[in-house]
Design a protein around this motif. Structure first.
Motif, PDB file in Angstrom:
ATOM      1  N   GLU A   1       1.023  -1.127   0.027  1.00  0.00           N
ATOM      2  CA  GLU A   1      -0.208  -0.049   0.049  1.00  0.00           C
ATOM      3  C   GLU A   1       0.593   1.268  -0.006  1.00  0.00           C
ATOM      4  OE1 GLU A   1      -2.396   0.024   3.499  1.00  0.00           O
ATOM      5  OE2 GLU A   1      -0.513  -0.425   5.001  1.00  0.00           O
ATOM      6  N   GLY A   2       1.969   1.154   0.679  1.00  0.00           N
ATOM      7  CA  GLY A   2       2.893   2.444   0.936  1.00  0.00           C
ATOM      8  C   GLY A   2       3.357   3.089  -0.450  1.00  0.00           C
ATOM      9  N   LEU A   3       3.657   1.969  -1.506  1.00  0.00           N
ATOM     10  CA  LEU A   3       4.207   2.549  -2.502  1.00  0.00           C
ATOM     11  C   LEU A   3       3.606   2.498  -3.969  1.00  0.00           C
ATOM     12  CD1 LEU A   3       5.304  -0.406  -3.585  1.00  0.00           C
ATOM     13  CD2 LEU A   3       7.479   0.135  -2.380  1.00  0.00           C
ATOM     14  N   ILE A   4       2.104   2.130  -3.811  1.00  0.00           N
ATOM     15  CA  ILE A   4       1.374   2.177  -5.097  1.00  0.00           C
ATOM     16  C   ILE A   4       1.466   3.503  -5.967  1.00  0.00           C
ATOM     17  CG2 ILE A   4      -1.076   1.940  -6.100  1.00  0.00           C
ATOM     18  CD1 ILE A   4       0.211  -0.831  -5.033  1.00  0.00           C
ATOM     19  N   ASP A   5       1.080   4.557  -5.326  1.00  0.00           N
ATOM     20  CA  ASP A   5       1.204   5.761  -5.815  1.00  0.00           C
ATOM     21  C   ASP A   5       2.272   6.082  -6.659  1.00  0.00           C
ATOM     22  OD1 ASP A   5      -1.294   5.994  -4.762  1.00  0.00           O
ATOM     23  OD2 ASP A   5      -0.599   7.234  -3.043  1.00  0.00           O
ATOM     24  N   GLU A   6       3.397   5.856  -5.949  1.00  0.00           N
ATOM     25  CA  GLU A   6       4.987   6.379  -6.518  1.00  0.00           C
ATOM     26  C   GLU A   6       5.077   5.127  -7.829  1.00  0.00           C
ATOM     27  OE1 GLU A   6       8.315   7.379  -4.586  1.00  0.00           O
ATOM     28  OE2 GLU A   6       9.382   6.903  -6.394  1.00  0.00           O
TER      29      GLU A   6
ATOM     30  N   GLN B   1      12.340  -1.962  -7.008  1.00  0.00           N
ATOM     31  CA  GLN B   1      13.864  -2.506  -7.043  1.00  0.00           C
ATOM     32  C   GLN B   1      14.069  -2.408  -8.340  1.00  0.00           C
ATOM     33  OE1 GLN B   1      13.715  -6.121  -4.212  1.00  0.00           O
ATOM     34  NE2 GLN B   1      15.599  -4.899  -3.697  1.00  0.00           N
ATOM     35  N   ASP B   2      13.142  -3.094  -9.393  1.00  0.00           N
ATOM     36  CA  ASP B   2      13.637  -2.861 -10.761  1.00  0.00           C
ATOM     37  C   ASP B   2      13.056  -1.738 -11.145  1.00  0.00           C
ATOM     38  OD1 ASP B   2      14.104  -5.564 -10.269  1.00  0.00           O
ATOM     39  OD2 ASP B   2      11.830  -6.323 -10.948  1.00  0.00           O
TER      40      ASP B   2
ATOM     41  N   GLY C   1      20.666  -2.957  -1.695  1.00  0.00           N
ATOM     42  CA  GLY C   1      20.256  -3.686  -0.738  1.00  0.00           C
ATOM     43  C   GLY C   1      21.270  -4.907  -0.331  1.00  0.00           C
ATOM     44  N   LYS C   2      21.915  -4.664   0.930  1.00  0.00           N
ATOM     45  CA  LYS C   2      23.098  -5.797   1.104  1.00  0.00           C
ATOM     46  C   LYS C   2      22.312  -7.237   1.523  1.00  0.00           C
ATOM     47  CE  LYS C   2      27.166  -3.557   2.520  1.00  0.00           C
ATOM     48  NZ  LYS C   2      26.487  -2.260   2.773  1.00  0.00           N
ATOM     49  N   ARG C   3      20.831  -7.181   1.970  1.00  0.00           N
ATOM     50  CA  ARG C   3      20.402  -8.312   2.109  1.00  0.00           C
ATOM     51  C   ARG C   3      20.477  -9.537   1.137  1.00  0.00           C
ATOM     52  NH1 ARG C   3      14.815 -10.539   2.505  1.00  0.00           N
ATOM     53  NH2 ARG C   3      14.625 -10.159   0.473  1.00  0.00           N
ATOM     54  N   LEU C   4      20.988 -10.580   2.006  1.00  0.00           N
ATOM     55  CA  LEU C   4      21.101 -11.755   1.236  1.00  0.00           C
ATOM     56  C   LEU C   4      21.934 -11.646   0.059  1.00  0.00           C
ATOM     57  CD1 LEU C   4      17.491 -12.899   1.190  1.00  0.00           C
ATOM     58  CD2 LEU C   4      19.029 -13.677   2.933  1.00  0.00           C
TER      59      LEU C   4
ATOM     60  N   ASP D   1      17.510  -0.526  -3.270  1.00  0.00           N
ATOM     61  CA  ASP D   1      16.750  -0.823  -2.372  1.00  0.00           C
ATOM     62  C   ASP D   1      15.420  -0.876  -2.316  1.00  0.00           C
ATOM     63  OD1 ASP D   1      18.251  -2.019  -0.141  1.00  0.00           O
ATOM     64  OD2 ASP D   1      18.797   0.032   0.648  1.00  0.00           O
ATOM     65  N   ARG D   2      14.724  -1.635  -1.823  1.00  0.00           N
ATOM     66  CA  ARG D   2      13.190  -1.524  -2.072  1.00  0.00           C
ATOM     67  C   ARG D   2      12.716  -0.229  -1.601  1.00  0.00           C
ATOM     68  NH1 ARG D   2       8.454  -4.009  -0.451  1.00  0.00           N
ATOM     69  NH2 ARG D   2       8.810  -5.854  -1.240  1.00  0.00           N
ATOM     70  N   LEU D   3      11.956   0.363  -2.081  1.00  0.00           N
ATOM     71  CA  LEU D   3      11.538   1.932  -1.700  1.00  0.00           C
ATOM     72  C   LEU D   3      10.835   1.896  -0.298  1.00  0.00           C
ATOM     73  CD1 LEU D   3      11.876   4.498  -3.466  1.00  0.00           C
ATOM     74  CD2 LEU D   3       9.260   4.403  -3.689  1.00  0.00           C
ATOM     75  N   GLU D   4      10.104   1.044   0.060  1.00  0.00           N
ATOM     76  CA  GLU D   4       9.269   1.199   1.149  1.00  0.00           C
ATOM     77  C   GLU D   4       8.860  -0.391   1.728  1.00  0.00           C
ATOM     78  OE1 GLU D   4       5.728   2.370   3.459  1.00  0.00           O
ATOM     79  OE2 GLU D   4       5.941   0.712   2.081  1.00  0.00           O
TER      80      GLU D   4
END
Ligand code: UDP
Ligand code: MG
Length: 307
Positions: free
Chosen positions: A12-17, A95-96, A125-128, A195-198
């Motif tokens: 929900e937090g990034l649908i608009d963008e 992220q893409d 993002g460093k994750r994994l 990084d994932r935006l949100e």
């Protein structure tokens, strides 16, 4: 027509963008496009936000799945419903970067490719990161498929390639692997994964490990090879152990020990357990495929006509 498929699960937090950046990116190279959002059973206000966005951007279509089917299933739903002669797949967490689609589109149209995928040149993002790199290196070895490294879902395909993808009906799906499997002329565009935006990643570590296992079990016989290898080693070791025991007894050097008996039981027992596990995994997969259940179910399709 150009179709962009985006699976979303509690975003929900990034649908608009996401909507505005994607629409802008597409408009930069074609006026004739559709954005297919696959709502993968979100439990937050994702669907409501999408419906809202659709009022402003009439080229948005929403496929509302009946529950969470996982993001490979969501992409599959998109592939089946996309109408374009070019179809793109993109994660919904930005992220893409959608801006890269223009370059990918140019490449597929002008350089005679059927498929152009984004190749990740490192991630922010460093994750994994290490785990992912290891997985790709390993998968390349085990499956014998080249150039698979660091290509994820982000890609554009032409209609011929999409139709080829649609012919694969298996239940356990790893789309980047299937995309390699179909062949065709494949090109790559390098990019840095943002990084994932949100929000939190919606693919938990557990889901990622399962996806990795799907990839390995459905594209290679590596696990079976491991069994054979261990089995062979075990046989050789126990052949020599057997000879030793015989010689020992012949010359009457010592009483044969209890420990060697118990050790061999443990050793052979554990090898057998590994074998059983691997065989079981394949049996499970055969069972899954033979059930032939649908990969996803649609609750509602908001296309151009839906109010
Ligand atoms: N996603 C989905 N269903 C799921 C999990 C994820 O549709 O069960 C979507 C998610 O909303 C996102 C995309 O798939 O748009 C990639 O998810 P995520 O960013 O969590 O994966 P990662 O980047 O870690 O591979
Ligand atoms: Mg992500």
């Amino acid at each position: 027509m150009f179709s962009l498929i985006i699976p979303v699960y509690n975003e929900e937090g990034l649908i608009d963008e996401l909507v505005s950046r994607s629409a802008k990116a597409l408009e930069s190279f074609t006026p004739n496009y559709e954005i297919l959002f696959i709502n993968d059973g979100s439990t937050d206000s994702t669907l409501r936000k999408l419906i809202e966005a659709r009022k402003q951007y009439s080229r948005i279509k929403i496929v509302d799945l009946s529950r969470n089917f996982g993001h490979q299933a969501a992409f599959t739903a998109g592939l089946e419903m996309a109408m374009g002669n070019y179809v793109a797949m993109m994660d919904g967490d930005l992220q893409d970067p959608p801006e890269l689609l223009a370059e990918m589109y140019r490449k597929i149209k002008e350089e005679g490719f059927d498929i152009v995928s984004g190749k990740r040149q490192g991630r922010k993002g460093k994750r994994l990161k290490i785990a992912t790199n290891l997985f790709h290196a390993f998968f390349k070895q085990a499956s014998g498929m080249e150039d698979m490294e660091n290509a994820g879902n982000f890609s554009i395909m032409n209609r011929a390639a999409v139709n080829a993808m649609l012919q694969m009906k298996e239940t356990i799906r790893y789309l980047p692997g299937l995309r390699m499997f179909i062949g065709f002329k494949q090109g790559y565009v390098d990019y840095i994964r943002e990084d994932r935006l949100e929000g939190e990643p919606k693919m938990s570590l557990g889901k990622l490990i399962l996806l990795g296992a799907d990839a390995i079990f459905s594209f290679s016989n590596f696990p079976i090879k491991v069994c054979l290898f261990l089995g062979t080693i075990g046989t050789i070791v126990f052949f020599f152990a057997g000879v030793y025991a015989l010689v020992d007894k012949l010359f009457g050097w010592s009483v044969l020990g209890w420990s060697s008996t118990v050790l061999s039981i443990y050793f052979l027992g554990s090898i057998q357990l590994i074998f059983l596990g691997v065989v079981g995994e394949y049996v499970y997969r055969i069972y899954k495929e033979s059930q032939n259940r649908p990969i996803y179910l649609v609750r509602k399709f908001y296309d151009a006509e839906t109010e």
